[in-house]
Design a protein around this motif. Structure first.
Motif, PDB file in Angstrom:
ATOM      1  N   ASN A 283     -62.556 -17.373 -25.963  1.00 58.64           N
ATOM      2  CA  ASN A 283     -61.946 -16.793 -27.173  1.00 58.64           C
ATOM      3  C   ASN A 283     -62.804 -17.051 -28.412  1.00 58.64           C
ATOM      4  N   THR A 284     -64.093 -16.867 -28.253  1.00 56.09           N
ATOM      5  CA  THR A 284     -65.028 -17.216 -29.321  1.00 56.09           C
ATOM      6  C   THR A 284     -66.042 -16.096 -29.538  1.00 56.09           C
ATOM      7  N   VAL A 285     -66.336 -15.851 -30.797  1.00 53.81           N
ATOM      8  CA  VAL A 285     -67.393 -14.926 -31.174  1.00 53.81           C
ATOM      9  C   VAL A 285     -68.472 -15.718 -31.902  1.00 53.81           C
ATOM     10  N   TYR A 286     -69.721 -15.319 -31.670  1.00 51.53           N
ATOM     11  CA  TYR A 286     -70.863 -16.027 -32.231  1.00 51.53           C
ATOM     12  C   TYR A 286     -71.695 -15.086 -33.102  1.00 51.53           C
TER      13      TYR A 286
ATOM     14  N   ALA B 125     -60.675 -10.525 -36.990  1.00 49.38           N
ATOM     15  CA  ALA B 125     -60.224  -9.919 -35.734  1.00 49.38           C
ATOM     16  C   ALA B 125     -59.416  -8.684 -36.088  1.00 49.38           C
ATOM     17  N   TYR B 126     -59.778  -7.573 -35.472  1.00 50.80           N
ATOM     18  CA  TYR B 126     -59.154  -6.298 -35.838  1.00 50.80           C
ATOM     19  C   TYR B 126     -58.811  -5.511 -34.583  1.00 50.80           C
ATOM     20  N   ARG B 127     -57.608  -4.939 -34.623  1.00 50.97           N
ATOM     21  CA  ARG B 127     -57.210  -4.089 -33.516  1.00 50.97           C
ATOM     22  C   ARG B 127     -56.272  -3.017 -34.046  1.00 50.97           C
ATOM     23  N   LEU B 128     -56.504  -1.801 -33.654  1.00 52.58           N
ATOM     24  CA  LEU B 128     -55.612  -0.697 -33.966  1.00 52.58           C
ATOM     25  C   LEU B 128     -54.968  -0.264 -32.662  1.00 52.58           C
TER      26      LEU B 128
ATOM     27  N   LEU C 173     -79.491 -20.386 -37.677  1.00 47.33           N
ATOM     28  CA  LEU C 173     -78.176 -21.009 -37.549  1.00 47.33           C
ATOM     29  C   LEU C 173     -77.361 -20.171 -36.580  1.00 47.33           C
ATOM     30  N   ARG C 174     -76.418 -20.811 -35.918  1.00 46.41           N
ATOM     31  CA  ARG C 174     -75.475 -20.076 -35.099  1.00 46.41           C
ATOM     32  C   ARG C 174     -74.057 -20.394 -35.564  1.00 46.41           C
ATOM     33  N   LEU C 175     -73.362 -19.367 -35.955  1.00 42.70           N
ATOM     34  CA  LEU C 175     -71.975 -19.511 -36.358  1.00 42.70           C
ATOM     35  C   LEU C 175     -71.069 -19.227 -35.162  1.00 42.70           C
ATOM     36  N   SER C 176     -69.954 -19.928 -35.124  1.00 41.24           N
ATOM     37  CA  SER C 176     -68.944 -19.710 -34.092  1.00 41.24           C
ATOM     38  C   SER C 176     -67.611 -19.451 -34.756  1.00 41.24           C
ATOM     39  N   CYS C 177     -66.800 -18.663 -34.088  1.00 41.73           N
ATOM     40  CA  CYS C 177     -65.441 -18.424 -34.564  1.00 41.73           C
ATOM     41  C   CYS C 177     -64.522 -18.461 -33.349  1.00 41.73           C
ATOM     42  N   ALA C 178     -63.708 -19.484 -33.293  1.00 39.46           N
ATOM     43  CA  ALA C 178     -62.774 -19.649 -32.185  1.00 39.46           C
ATOM     44  C   ALA C 178     -61.412 -19.094 -32.580  1.00 39.46           C
ATOM     45  N   ALA C 179     -60.875 -18.235 -31.750  1.00 36.92           N
ATOM     46  CA  ALA C 179     -59.609 -17.583 -32.047  1.00 36.92           C
ATOM     47  C   ALA C 179     -58.497 -18.142 -31.173  1.00 36.92           C
ATOM     48  N   SER C 180     -57.320 -18.180 -31.741  1.00 40.18           N
ATOM     49  CA  SER C 180     -56.131 -18.552 -30.980  1.00 40.18           C
ATOM     50  C   SER C 180     -54.958 -17.742 -31.498  1.00 40.18           C
ATOM     51  N   GLY C 181     -54.001 -17.515 -30.616  1.00 38.31           N
ATOM     52  CA  GLY C 181     -52.812 -16.777 -31.021  1.00 38.31           C
ATOM     53  C   GLY C 181     -52.919 -15.274 -30.898  1.00 38.31           C
ATOM     54  N   ILE C 182     -54.049 -14.782 -30.402  1.00 41.47           N
ATOM     55  CA  ILE C 182     -54.218 -13.351 -30.171  1.00 41.47           C
ATOM     56  C   ILE C 182     -54.770 -13.125 -28.775  1.00 41.47           C
ATOM     57  N   MET C 183     -54.589 -11.906 -28.280  1.00 38.23           N
ATOM     58  CA  MET C 183     -55.222 -11.538 -27.012  1.00 38.23           C
ATOM     59  C   MET C 183     -56.659 -11.171 -27.343  1.00 38.23           C
ATOM     60  N   PHE C 184     -57.501 -12.161 -27.365  1.00 31.05           N
ATOM     61  CA  PHE C 184     -58.846 -12.062 -27.917  1.00 31.05           C
ATOM     62  C   PHE C 184     -59.628 -10.898 -27.327  1.00 31.05           C
ATOM     63  N   ASN C 185     -59.528 -10.694 -26.029  1.00 28.93           N
ATOM     64  CA  ASN C 185     -60.376  -9.685 -25.398  1.00 28.93           C
ATOM     65  C   ASN C 185     -59.978  -8.265 -25.780  1.00 28.93           C
TER      66      ASN C 185
END
Length: 118
Positions: free
Chosen positions: A75-78, A96-99, A17-29
């Motif tokens: 803006n997607t992680v798989y 999504a995590y950022r310090l 299986l391949r899971l996807s997670c599309a992000a919005s509202g953050i500076m994904f990179n």
């Protein structure tokens, strides 16, 4: 902020299986992205992570079977899951995590259920 996970389902043992997670509202990179899972009656565990720079890490139980990747343009992680086992059955959630400057930004999406039949 939204993290929308998709791709879960029912699969036979040995399948993929391949899971996807599309992000919005953050500076994904700028965010480290992680996949967690929680099986019934068990604690949530980190399955795989990919840093903003592309470094990856995996739980020992999935190493060699799962890969994680990201497409910053989308803006997607798989999470590619191969050779699935019954013990991989769980709800999988992306994080999504950022310090930055001692401030922690930590966002979660809803889970997607993966069921592996033996």
């Amino acid at each position: 902020v939204q993290l929308q996970a998709s791709g879960g389902g029912l699969v036979q043992a040995g399948g993929s299986l391949r899971l996807s997670c599309a992000a919005s509202g953050i500076m994904f990179n700028r965010y480290n992205m992680n996949w967690y899972r929680q099986a019934p009656g068990k604690q949530r565990e980190l399955v795989a992570g990919i840093t903003s720079g592309g470094n990856t890490n995996f739980a020992g139980s999935v190493k060699g079977r799962f890969t994680i990747s990201r497409d910053n343009a989308k803006n997607t992680v798989y999470l590619q899951m191969n050779s699935l086992k019954a013990e991989d059955t769980a709800v999988y959630s992306c994080n999504a995590y950022r310090l930055y400057l001692d401030k922690k930004n930590d966002f979660w999406g809803q889970g997607t259920l993966v069921t592996v039949s033996s």
